[in-house]
Design a protein around this motif. Structure first.
Motif, mmCIF file in Angstrom:
data_model
loop_
_atom_site.group_PDB
_atom_site.id
_atom_site.type_symbol
_atom_site.label_atom_id
_atom_site.label_comp_id
_atom_site.label_asym_id
_atom_site.label_seq_id
_atom_site.Cartn_x
_atom_site.Cartn_y
_atom_site.Cartn_z
ATOM 1 N N LEU A 141 0.844 -1.244 -0.070
ATOM 2 C CA LEU A 141 0.030 -0.037 -0.058
ATOM 3 C C LEU A 141 0.939 1.465 0.068
ATOM 4 C CD1 LEU A 141 -2.547 -0.851 2.783
ATOM 5 C CD2 LEU A 141 -3.017 -1.356 0.398
ATOM 6 N N PRO A 142 0.422 2.382 -0.643
ATOM 7 C CA PRO A 142 1.143 3.599 -0.318
ATOM 8 C C PRO A 142 1.083 3.979 1.149
ATOM 9 C CG PRO A 142 -0.870 3.992 -1.531
ATOM 10 C CD PRO A 142 -0.755 2.464 -0.989
ATOM 11 N N ALA A 143 2.080 4.808 1.465
ATOM 12 C CA ALA A 143 2.101 5.561 3.037
ATOM 13 C C ALA A 143 0.790 6.207 2.885
ATOM 14 C CB ALA A 143 3.447 6.210 3.092
ATOM 15 N N LEU A 144 0.035 6.012 4.173
ATOM 16 C CA LEU A 144 -1.183 6.969 4.132
ATOM 17 C C LEU A 144 -0.924 8.075 5.103
ATOM 18 C CD1 LEU A 144 -3.660 4.022 4.076
ATOM 19 C CD2 LEU A 144 -3.142 5.619 2.318
ATOM 20 N N VAL A 145 -1.178 9.250 4.886
ATOM 21 C CA VAL A 145 -0.892 10.526 5.470
ATOM 22 C C VAL A 145 -2.207 11.448 5.575
ATOM 23 C CG1 VAL A 145 1.688 10.658 5.032
ATOM 24 C CG2 VAL A 145 0.106 11.595 3.364
ATOM 25 N N GLU A 146 -2.392 11.752 6.661
ATOM 26 C CA GLU A 146 -3.464 12.504 7.045
ATOM 27 C C GLU A 146 -3.344 13.177 8.241
ATOM 28 O OE1 GLU A 146 -6.054 14.844 7.154
ATOM 29 O OE2 GLU A 146 -6.743 13.463 5.566
ATOM 30 N N ALA A 147 -3.269 14.601 8.470
ATOM 31 C CA ALA A 147 -2.808 15.133 9.422
ATOM 32 C C ALA A 147 -3.786 16.106 10.299
ATOM 33 C CB ALA A 147 -1.481 16.364 9.095
ATOM 34 N N ASN A 148 -5.198 16.323 9.758
ATOM 35 C CA ASN A 148 -6.128 17.117 10.312
ATOM 36 C C ASN A 148 -7.473 16.478 10.449
ATOM 37 O OD1 ASN A 148 -6.401 17.579 7.423
ATOM 38 N ND2 ASN A 148 -7.217 19.689 8.129
ATOM 39 N N GLY A 171 -1.282 1.947 9.055
ATOM 40 C CA GLY A 171 -0.201 2.830 9.413
ATOM 41 C C GLY A 171 -0.267 4.097 8.877
ATOM 42 N N VAL A 172 -1.502 4.796 9.213
ATOM 43 C CA VAL A 172 -1.825 6.124 8.904
ATOM 44 C C VAL A 172 -1.072 7.113 9.755
ATOM 45 C CG1 VAL A 172 -3.440 8.006 8.539
ATOM 46 C CG2 VAL A 172 -4.125 5.503 7.880
ATOM 47 N N LYS A 173 -0.412 7.967 9.321
ATOM 48 C CA LYS A 173 0.335 8.964 9.993
ATOM 49 C C LYS A 173 0.247 10.332 9.569
ATOM 50 C CE LYS A 173 4.089 5.759 10.844
ATOM 51 N NZ LYS A 173 5.470 5.216 10.791
ATOM 52 N N ASP A 174 0.813 11.408 10.336
ATOM 53 C CA ASP A 174 0.686 12.895 9.698
ATOM 54 C C ASP A 174 1.438 13.117 8.577
ATOM 55 O OD1 ASP A 174 -0.959 13.399 11.935
ATOM 56 O OD2 ASP A 174 0.559 14.770 12.855
ATOM 57 N N TYR A 175 2.609 12.301 8.256
ATOM 58 C CA TYR A 175 3.575 12.683 7.403
ATOM 59 C C TYR A 175 4.521 11.269 7.301
ATOM 60 C CZ TYR A 175 7.339 13.853 10.641
ATOM 61 O OH TYR A 175 8.365 13.542 11.622
ATOM 62 N N THR A 176 5.046 11.399 6.045
ATOM 63 C CA THR A 176 6.012 10.318 5.813
ATOM 64 C C THR A 176 7.322 10.896 5.055
ATOM 65 O OG1 THR A 176 6.466 7.989 4.857
ATOM 66 C CG2 THR A 176 5.234 9.700 3.391
ATOM 67 N N PRO A 209 -6.845 23.503 8.493
ATOM 68 C CA PRO A 209 -5.670 23.047 7.727
ATOM 69 C C PRO A 209 -4.561 23.894 8.012
ATOM 70 C CG PRO A 209 -7.818 22.925 6.274
ATOM 71 C CD PRO A 209 -8.228 23.707 7.689
ATOM 72 N N ILE A 210 -4.657 25.215 7.702
ATOM 73 C CA ILE A 210 -3.555 25.846 8.187
ATOM 74 C C ILE A 210 -2.785 25.495 9.580
ATOM 75 C CG2 ILE A 210 -2.460 28.327 8.575
ATOM 76 C CD1 ILE A 210 -4.516 29.348 6.120
ATOM 77 N N ASP A 211 -3.814 25.252 10.548
ATOM 78 C CA ASP A 211 -2.871 25.227 11.905
ATOM 79 C C ASP A 211 -2.275 23.833 11.968
ATOM 80 O OD1 ASP A 211 -3.993 27.511 12.728
ATOM 81 O OD2 ASP A 211 -5.785 26.567 13.496
ATOM 82 N N ALA A 212 -2.904 22.926 11.221
ATOM 83 C CA ALA A 212 -2.240 21.575 11.145
ATOM 84 C C ALA A 212 -0.801 21.613 10.439
ATOM 85 C CB ALA A 212 -3.342 20.593 10.390
ATOM 86 N N ALA A 213 -1.065 22.198 9.248
ATOM 87 C CA ALA A 213 0.111 22.419 8.310
ATOM 88 C C ALA A 213 1.315 23.221 8.984
ATOM 89 C CB ALA A 213 -0.408 23.135 7.158
ATOM 90 N N GLU A 214 0.960 24.229 9.809
ATOM 91 C CA GLU A 214 2.070 24.798 10.671
ATOM 92 C C GLU A 214 2.839 23.886 11.524
ATOM 93 O OE1 GLU A 214 0.592 29.497 10.531
ATOM 94 O OE2 GLU A 214 -0.094 28.030 12.030
ATOM 95 N N ARG A 215 1.941 23.159 12.139
ATOM 96 C CA ARG A 215 2.302 22.268 13.240
ATOM 97 C C ARG A 215 3.250 20.942 12.649
ATOM 98 N NH1 ARG A 215 0.624 17.239 14.133
ATOM 99 N NH2 ARG A 215 -1.004 17.309 13.277
ATOM 100 N N VAL A 217 4.774 20.878 9.728
ATOM 101 C CA VAL A 217 6.060 21.589 8.836
ATOM 102 C C VAL A 217 6.936 21.702 10.012
ATOM 103 C CG1 VAL A 217 7.033 23.336 7.754
ATOM 104 C CG2 VAL A 217 4.906 22.199 6.700
ATOM 105 N N SER A 218 6.596 22.350 11.074
ATOM 106 C CA SER A 218 7.358 22.605 12.383
ATOM 107 C C SER A 218 8.035 21.373 12.879
ATOM 108 C CB SER A 218 6.659 23.207 13.429
ATOM 109 O OG SER A 218 7.534 23.445 14.462
ATOM 110 N N GLU A 219 7.344 20.084 12.955
ATOM 111 C CA GLU A 219 7.665 18.979 13.325
ATOM 112 C C GLU A 219 8.680 18.235 12.304
ATOM 113 O OE1 GLU A 219 4.441 16.453 14.104
ATOM 114 O OE2 GLU A 219 3.752 17.582 15.940
ATOM 115 N N ILE A 220 8.380 18.399 11.072
ATOM 116 C CA ILE A 220 9.225 17.906 10.003
ATOM 117 C C ILE A 220 10.697 18.714 10.178
ATOM 118 C CG2 ILE A 220 9.829 17.855 7.629
ATOM 119 C CD1 ILE A 220 6.763 17.327 7.309
ATOM 120 N N GLN A 221 10.675 19.921 10.291
ATOM 121 C CA GLN A 221 12.053 20.580 10.406
ATOM 122 C C GLN A 221 12.679 20.440 11.460
ATOM 123 O OE1 GLN A 221 10.201 24.637 9.833
ATOM 124 N NE2 GLN A 221 10.906 24.593 7.419
ATOM 125 N N GLU A 222 12.059 20.150 12.874
ATOM 126 C CA GLU A 222 12.868 19.885 13.863
ATOM 127 C C GLU A 222 13.214 18.543 14.084
ATOM 128 O OE1 GLU A 222 10.263 20.649 17.149
ATOM 129 O OE2 GLU A 222 10.036 22.997 16.588
#
Length: 468
Positions: A141-148, A171-176, A209-215, A217-222
């Motif tokens: 399966l593709p990695a399944l991503v859903e953050a909000n 295995g649904v996650k915020d990001y992969t 969506p914008i709140d989730a994206a900010e969160r 993206v911050s987690e990815i960068q950190e």
């Protein structure tokens, strides 16, 4: 050393110096190119559909061929889908039991996918069953991503618990993180405000969506080492920029490099650039495969190529994928069509002309044969079902928003008829909206007609077609 030899030595040294400077730049340019192959709003169109030009468009077997060609043509690629991969053809009838759409995305080598509003058409329980079926199949399966989009923390209902268990199983996650060549690409998923409003029975809670994206993206960068951030957004773009959700997202979260934009079925012939963010869309029903190539420069990522590959008759079907689809067709016949004594490709009627899809009329308010035909069919169906006990139906109504296709000249099969009115689910869990009986006064009917005429220019999908 002679003057001539000194000049030659100086020239060679200068040449070597310039070569030394050029090598890293050339290497970065070559290795830094990444091609993002993308789709969205596939809506269970595993097979091609006829077009008014007499040809055909789409189908996963053609998509497989195009993906293979694009991957061969580009060094580093990732393949993603931005949601609404289900609901729109007969294959949706085995959504909860066999998850044909998601499993085929995996078979075609998709790296990541997110969910759209139509993944919840069978409610939270149906969505959870689909994920569990996909996970239990053992297929890639593709990695399944859903953050909000998830059940609210205080929702302890059986459906909410089923979704949480399904998220865990699939295995649904915020990001992969996807490795592409020598680079690492972070991919996360979002669903938009309008998409959530189009899924009022999803049972899910929306985080802005914008709140989730900010969160995220911050987690990815950190927490991650990555070179490119891609958002799979089932939000869409709109003519009015103050309502264009993915353009607003790009402005609010400029750290996103690429937004693959689904939901509005948009076909963007060129990416929309908002600051340094590129927004891309490839249309609906697997009519096109999108391919965006970006390259790393000193100033960040820049577009090097953009192509919308038309999946028409010029693209041959991949035999292995076509065989898998045939297998799913047999399941549809066994599990769904057998209840009605129909075959998938059984010919029901013939038309000597093309019907115009009412959804293609935009804001124009007018009568169209297809909408009226569907409303007439409701009256006929009630008369057939009630038999001698039939109570005459005075008026039947069909809104444009649930008409999902049209008929083209030639034979009309069971699959064609289903595609035109494919949405909804009944209390029995089977596909199709139930017919409702209501009693209205003449004044109420007149008010409904007046609202129809006044609202359509603002909201075209609300236009009504009548029988009677």
């Amino acid at each position: 050393m002679s003057t001539k030899n000194r000049r030659l030595a100086l020239f060679l040294a200068l040449l070597l110096f310039c070569t030394t400077l050029a090598v890293p730049f050339a290497a970065a340019s070559g290795e830094g190119e990444i091609t993002i192959l993308f789709t969205h709003d596939l809506h269970s169109h595993l097979q091609s559909v006829g077009t008014q030009s007499g040809g055909s468009s789409g189908g996963f077997a053609r998509l497989a061929t195009a993906l293979r060609a694009q991957r061969a043509a580009h060094g580093a690629t990732i393949t993603v889908d931005a949601g609404d991969f289900s609901m729109g053809t007969l294959f949706q009838t085995i959504y909860t039991t066999d998850a044909s759409e998601l499993r085929l995305l995996g078979a075609l080598g998709y790296d990541a996918a997110t969910f759209g509003n139509h993944e919840y058409d069978f409610r939270a329980a149906g969505f959870a069953s689909m994920l569990q079926a996909a996970a239990a199949s053992g297929d890639r399966l593709p990695a399944l991503v859903e953050a909000n989009y998830a059940p609210a923390p205080d929702d302890l209902s059986a459906d909410a618990e089923a979704v949480r268990a399904a998220y865990e199983a699939a295995g649904v996650k915020d990001y992969t993180i996807i490795e592409a060549g020598s680079y690492r690409v972070a991919v996360f998923g979002l669903i938009g405000v309008d998409a959530d409003e189009c899924a009022p029975k999803s049972g899910m809670a929306l985080t802005a969506p914008i709140d989730a994206a900010e969160r995220v993206v911050s987690e990815i960068q950190e927490n991650e080492t990555c070179d490119l951030i891609v958002c799979l957004s089932h939000s869409g773009t709109w003519e009015e920029q103050d309502k264009s959700e993915d353009e607003l997202l790009a402005k609010a979260v400029p750290e996103i490099d690429v937004i693959v934009s689904g939901h509005t079925h948009t076909l963007l012939t060129e990416p929309i650039r908002v600051g340094d963010t590129l927004i891309v869309s490839a249309g609906e029903y697997a009519s096109h495969l999108g391919a965006l190539t970006v390259a790393r420069t000193e100033d960040g990522w820049e577009k090097r190529g953009y192509e919308l590959v038309a999946l028409d008759g010029a693209v041959p079907e991949d035999a292995e994928t076509a065989a898998e689809i045939e297998g799913y067709k047999h399941l549809v016949e066994e599990e769904y069509l057998s209840h009605y004594g129909l075959g998938f490709d059984e010919v029901l009627a013939r038309t000597d002309f093309d019907f115009i899809a009412p959804s293609s009329l935009g804001k124009e308010h007018r009568e169209e044969p297809l909408g009226n035909l569907i409303a007439d069919a409701y009256v006929f169906a009630i008369a057939q079902a009630e038999g001698e006990d039939y109570v005459p139906v005075d008026v039947a109504v069909e809104p444009v928003g649930v008409i999902r296709g049209s008929f083209v000249r030639g034979e009309i099969t069971t699959a064609d008829a289903f595609n035109v009115c494919s949405l909804g689910v009944g209390k029995d869990g089977r596909s199709g909206y139930p017919l409702l009986t209501v009693y209205l006064t003449g004044a109420e009917l007149r008010a409904m007609a007046e609202v129809d005429a006044s609202v359509t220019p603002i909201m075209p999908e609300a236009q009504l077609y009548f029988s009677g």
